[in-house]
Enzyme design. Structure first.
Site, short mmCIF file in Angstrom:
data_model
loop_
_atom_site.label_atom_id
_atom_site.label_comp_id
_atom_site.label_asym_id
_atom_site.label_seq_id
_atom_site.Cartn_x
_atom_site.Cartn_y
_atom_site.Cartn_z
N TRP A 24 0.85 -1.20 0.00
CA TRP A 24 0.00 0.00 0.00
C TRP A 24 0.89 1.24 0.00
CZ3 TRP A 24 -2.07 2.74 4.86
CH2 TRP A 24 -2.94 3.78 4.49
N ASP A 48 1.51 -8.84 -0.82
CA ASP A 48 0.14 -8.35 -0.60
C ASP A 48 -0.08 -7.06 -1.40
OD1 ASP A 48 -2.33 -8.53 1.39
OD2 ASP A 48 -1.76 -6.41 1.25
N TYR A 53 -4.57 -0.15 -4.74
CA TYR A 53 -3.20 0.39 -4.61
C TYR A 53 -2.66 0.88 -5.97
CZ TYR A 53 -3.32 -2.25 -0.17
OH TYR A 53 -3.67 -2.77 1.06
N LYS A 78 -6.95 -7.68 -3.64
CA LYS A 78 -8.22 -7.35 -2.97
C LYS A 78 -9.13 -6.57 -3.90
CE LYS A 78 -5.27 -6.45 1.04
NZ LYS A 78 -4.16 -5.68 0.44
N HIS A 111 -12.07 -6.09 0.13
CA HIS A 111 -11.20 -5.13 0.84
C HIS A 111 -11.92 -4.45 2.01
CE1 HIS A 111 -7.45 -2.52 -0.21
NE2 HIS A 111 -7.61 -2.59 1.09
N SER A 149 -11.48 -8.44 4.45
CA SER A 149 -10.61 -7.50 5.14
C SER A 149 -11.47 -6.44 5.80
CB SER A 149 -9.65 -6.87 4.11
OG SER A 149 -8.84 -5.91 4.73
N ASN A 150 -11.01 -5.95 6.93
CA ASN A 150 -11.75 -4.92 7.68
C ASN A 150 -13.14 -5.39 8.11
OD1 ASN A 150 -9.80 -2.62 7.52
ND2 ASN A 150 -10.05 -2.99 5.34
N SER A 198 -0.78 -2.95 8.56
CA SER A 198 -0.14 -1.80 9.27
C SER A 198 0.51 -2.26 10.58
CB SER A 198 -1.16 -0.68 9.53
OG SER A 198 -1.77 -0.27 8.34
N GLY A 201 2.06 0.44 12.35
CA GLY A 201 1.21 1.64 12.50
C GLY A 201 1.39 2.62 11.36
N LYS A 240 5.35 -3.14 5.25
CA LYS A 240 5.62 -2.48 3.95
C LYS A 240 6.86 -1.59 4.07
CE LYS A 240 5.32 1.58 1.55
NZ LYS A 240 5.80 2.94 1.92
N GLU A 249 15.81 -5.80 6.98
CA GLU A 249 15.71 -5.75 8.46
C GLU A 249 14.40 -6.41 8.92
OE1 GLU A 249 15.90 -1.66 10.00
OE2 GLU A 249 14.39 -2.22 11.49
N1 LIG Z 1 -6.60 -4.34 4.02
C1 LIG Z 1 -6.44 -3.06 4.27
O1 LIG Z 1 -7.40 -2.27 4.35
C2 LIG Z 1 -5.05 -2.55 4.48
C3 LIG Z 1 -4.87 -1.26 5.00
C4 LIG Z 1 -3.56 -0.84 5.22
C5 LIG Z 1 -2.49 -1.68 4.91
N2 LIG Z 1 -2.71 -2.91 4.37
C6 LIG Z 1 -1.57 -3.82 4.01
O2 LIG Z 1 -0.62 -3.84 5.07
C7 LIG Z 1 0.63 -3.37 4.59
C8 LIG Z 1 1.42 -2.64 5.68
O3 LIG Z 1 0.70 -1.60 6.25
P1 LIG Z 1 1.12 -0.07 6.04
O4 LIG Z 1 1.47 0.14 4.63
O5 LIG Z 1 0.02 0.73 6.65
O6 LIG Z 1 2.41 0.19 6.89
P2 LIG Z 1 3.38 -0.48 7.97
O7 LIG Z 1 4.02 -1.70 7.41
O8 LIG Z 1 2.69 -0.52 9.27
O9 LIG Z 1 4.46 0.70 8.02
C9 LIG Z 1 5.09 1.14 6.84
C10 LIG Z 1 5.82 2.43 7.15
O10 LIG Z 1 6.91 2.18 8.04
C11 LIG Z 1 8.14 2.48 7.38
N3 LIG Z 1 9.06 1.38 7.69
C12 LIG Z 1 8.96 0.08 7.33
N4 LIG Z 1 9.94 -0.65 7.85
C13 LIG Z 1 10.70 0.20 8.58
C14 LIG Z 1 11.86 0.04 9.36
N5 LIG Z 1 12.43 -1.16 9.51
N6 LIG Z 1 12.39 1.13 9.97
C15 LIG Z 1 11.82 2.34 9.82
N7 LIG Z 1 10.70 2.57 9.09
C16 LIG Z 1 10.15 1.50 8.48
C17 LIG Z 1 7.82 2.57 5.90
O11 LIG Z 1 8.65 3.51 5.27
P3 LIG Z 1 9.37 3.26 3.84
O12 LIG Z 1 8.39 2.57 2.94
O13 LIG Z 1 9.70 4.65 3.39
O14 LIG Z 1 10.58 2.43 4.15
C18 LIG Z 1 6.39 3.09 5.93
O15 LIG Z 1 6.37 4.48 6.14
C19 LIG Z 1 0.23 -2.47 3.41
O16 LIG Z 1 1.32 -2.13 2.60
C20 LIG Z 1 -0.84 -3.31 2.78
O17 LIG Z 1 -0.26 -4.35 2.01
C21 LIG Z 1 -3.98 -3.36 4.18
#
Ligand SMILES: NC(=O)c1ccc[n+]([C@@H]2O[C@H](COP(=O)([O-])OP(=O)(O)OC[C@H]3O[C@@H](n4cnc5c(N)ncnc54)[C@H](OP(=O)(O)O)[C@@H]3O)[C@@H](O)[C@H]2O)c1
Length: 284
Positions: A24, A48, A53, A78, A111, A149-150, A198, A201, A240, A249
């Site tokens: 995402w 995913d 997206y 999704k 979704h 989802s959700n 997320s 977060g 992500k 990491e």
């Molecule tokens: N089903 C749904 O409604 C729904 C909603 C939200 C998300 N999702 C899924 O869940 C996935 C993850 O959720 P999310 O995108 O909200 O975010 P997340 O994985 O909770 O956080 C991603 C954020 O953290 C940063 N980050 C990642 N690893 C890091 C690390 N080791 N150190 C420092 N910063 C780090 C990333 O920056 P950089 O990218 O700049 O490195 C980005 O800003 C999505 O991509 C999607 O596939 C699904």
């Protein structure tokens, strides 16, 4: 749990790698391609994505160019919120297959249960018709597993009135400070695997002092602590990143274990990254 490619088994017997790579807000084009290729190089085998997206074509290209065999990969997409009808959902599934350049998806999810566009006009019937489209695509082998989802419990109750197949997955927001015990227990009791979206977060977790202390004590990073916490709860986190070093990491989670004390401390955190949008009120 020893590696990224260890699996959970879904309620239909399909095996799913215990960590998925999130996409995402990963822009389509070169950034998405590089991110997905980095993830595959780091050993992730579960990607995913989603119609919403806007990056399925780039994800598909990255997968193809990686040369990794289709059968070693687990690809999730999704359904977009406009497509809550039998016909539109069927078309959307076919479009995802085409854009990702695959003949089947390992998992396809509804979704959001109650998109704003359908809220005033029998959204429950739209949801049931949409699920039937997923069931039919599953029955002919286009989708190896189907889920949602959700979803909260009352959304599952609506599906149950007409479903012939129980959802295999509920992908919901789970992060330290936002852990919906009741819903997670409900899913576990129903045999529905919870995927934690997320898990960091959406980047807001990195300022939290409690997690920082736990990370220092364990000689790990904040991201690794959050992802390990998720795994130790039996969830499937979906981190992500678009940065190669962070992608790598986030995959190193198997050479340590959080103590019961650390787990409890994290469990007690409340609201540190805010809470997820209410799916019945969200503005989309
Ligand atoms: N089903 C749904 O409604 C729904 C909603 C939200 C998300 N999702 C899924 O869940 C996935 C993850 O959720 P999310 O995108 O909200 O975010 P997340 O994985 O909770 O956080 C991603 C954020 O953290 C940063 N980050 C990642 N690893 C890091 C690390 N080791 N150190 C420092 N910063 C780090 C990333 O920056 P950089 O990218 O700049 O490195 C980005 O800003 C999505 O991509 C999607 O596939 C699904």
């Amino acid at each position: 749990m020893k590696s990224l490619i260890d699996t959970y088994t879904l309620n239909n017997g399909v095996k799913i790698p215990i960590i998925g790579f999130g996409t995402w807000q990963t822009p389509a084009g070169a950034i998405a391609k590089v991110a997905v290729k980095s993830a595959l190089s780091s050993g992730y085998r579960h990607i995913d994505t989603a119609e919403m997206y806007g990056n399925e074509k780039s994800v598909g290209l990255a997968i193809k160019e990686s040369g990794i065999s289709r059968s070693s990969l687990f690809i999730t997409s999704k359904l977009d919120n406009y497509a809550h009808s039998y016909e539109k959902a069927t078309e959307a599934i076919n479009k995802s297959l085409e854009d990702l350049q695959v003949s089947y998806l390992d998992l396809f999810l509804i979704h959001w249960p109650n998109p704003k566009a359908f809220r005033d006009e029998e959204w429950e019937k739209h949801l049931q018709d949409t699920w039937r489209a997923l069931e039919d695509a599953y029955k002919v082998g286009k989708l190896k597993a189907i889920g949602v989802s959700n979803f909260k419990q009352h959304h599952f109750d609506i599906l149950k009135q007409t479903q012939t197949i129980n959802p295999m997955v509920n992908q919901i927001r789970v992060c330290p400070g936002d852990y919906n015990n009741k819903l997670i227990d409900y899913c576990k009791n129903e045999g529905i695997l919870v995927e934690a979206y997320s898990p960091l977060g959406t980047g807001k977790i990195f300022k939290d002092k409690t997690i920082k202390l736990i990370a220092e004590k364990n000689d790990k990073t904040i991201a690794q602590i959050c992802l390990r916490w998720s795994l130790q709860h039996g969830l499937l986190p979906l981190p992500k990143s678009i940065h190669e070093d962070r992608i790598e990491e986030n995959s190193h989670l198997f050479d340590f274990e959080l103590s019961t004390d650390d787990m409890t401390t994290i469990d007690k955190l409340e609201g540190i990254v805010g809470y997820v949008a209410d799916p019945d009120l969200a503005e989309f």
